[in-house]
Design an enzyme around this catalytic site. Structure first.
Site, PDB file in Angstrom:
ATOM      1  N   ASP A  33      32.874  39.025  50.778  1.00 17.40           N
ATOM      2  CA  ASP A  33      32.711  38.341  52.065  1.00 17.40           C
ATOM      3  C   ASP A  33      31.413  37.535  52.105  1.00 17.40           C
ATOM      4  O   ASP A  33      31.405  36.351  52.448  1.00 17.40           O
ATOM      5  CB  ASP A  33      32.739  39.386  53.177  1.00 17.40           C
ATOM      6  CG  ASP A  33      32.894  38.803  54.576  1.00 17.40           C
ATOM      7  OD1 ASP A  33      33.377  37.666  54.706  1.00 17.40           O
ATOM      8  OD2 ASP A  33      32.551  39.512  55.538  1.00 17.40           O
ATOM      9  N   SER A 120      39.053  46.195  49.710  1.00 12.57           N
ATOM     10  CA  SER A 120      38.617  47.528  50.162  1.00 12.57           C
ATOM     11  C   SER A 120      38.049  48.431  49.071  1.00 12.57           C
ATOM     12  O   SER A 120      37.705  49.580  49.340  1.00 12.57           O
ATOM     13  CB  SER A 120      39.740  48.280  50.897  1.00 12.57           C
ATOM     14  OG  SER A 120      39.879  47.807  52.206  1.00 12.57           O
TER      15      SER A 120
END
Length: 169
Positions: A33, A120
């Site tokens: 991110d 994740s």
């Protein structure tokens, strides 16, 4: 439709879209991110802020799309993966939702080539082997997968690369 695996940095991949393992705020963070927001530039952040203002962020398992700013891809699909804690079956379902919803959003935007990171498996601590199995199974079972030219799993580390390579063999 072709499924590929690459050991690379997703911010270097030139596809119609790359997928960002975002957080619910959509305002950037660590890992994939942070790298996407840093290299992509302020245009991505501005579009994420507009999405937040419109709908209040992005829920776990859901996906939203922005342009790619300074990245070599055309779009970034931001999806929020689950944190590995609590109800493990629910977390597996939510991770599969990340892949399904990203693929649906890609088709809605006429995207033919898409690259996924290992969603994740970093600070959200999803076990890498389980995450790889879910990612590949979800993509292979996606009902409209033939509408894509290429789906790439981009692995940043050797462990993920070896897991995906074995599962796709």
């Amino acid at each position: 439709m072709k499924i590929e695996i690459q050991k690379s940095d997703i911010i270097e991949i030139a596809t119609d879209a790359i997928v960002n393992a975002a957080n619910t705020s959509l305002l950037g963070g660590g890992g994939v991110d942070g790298a996407i927001h840093r290299k992509g530039g302020k245009q991505i952040l501005e579009e994420c802020v507009a999405i937040r203002n419109r709908q209040g962020g992005c829920d776990v398992g859901q996906a939203v799309i922005t342009t790619a700013g300074n990245l070599p891809s055309k779009f970034v699909i931001h999806t929020v993966g689950p944190v590995w804690n609590g109800d493990k079956e629910e977390k597996k379902k939510l991770l599969a939702d990340c892949y399904r919803n990203s693929l649906e959003l890609a088709l809605q935007n006429n995207i033919k080539t898409i690259a996924f990171p290992n969603i994740s498996t970093g600070i959200y601590h999803f076990p890498k082997d389980k995450a790889a199995e879910i990612a590949i199974k979800t993509v292979k079972e996606f009902p409209r997968k033939e509408e894509f030219e290429k789906i790439i799993f981009v692995c940043f580390d050797d462990e993920n690369y070896d897991l995906y390579k074995a599962l796709l063999a």
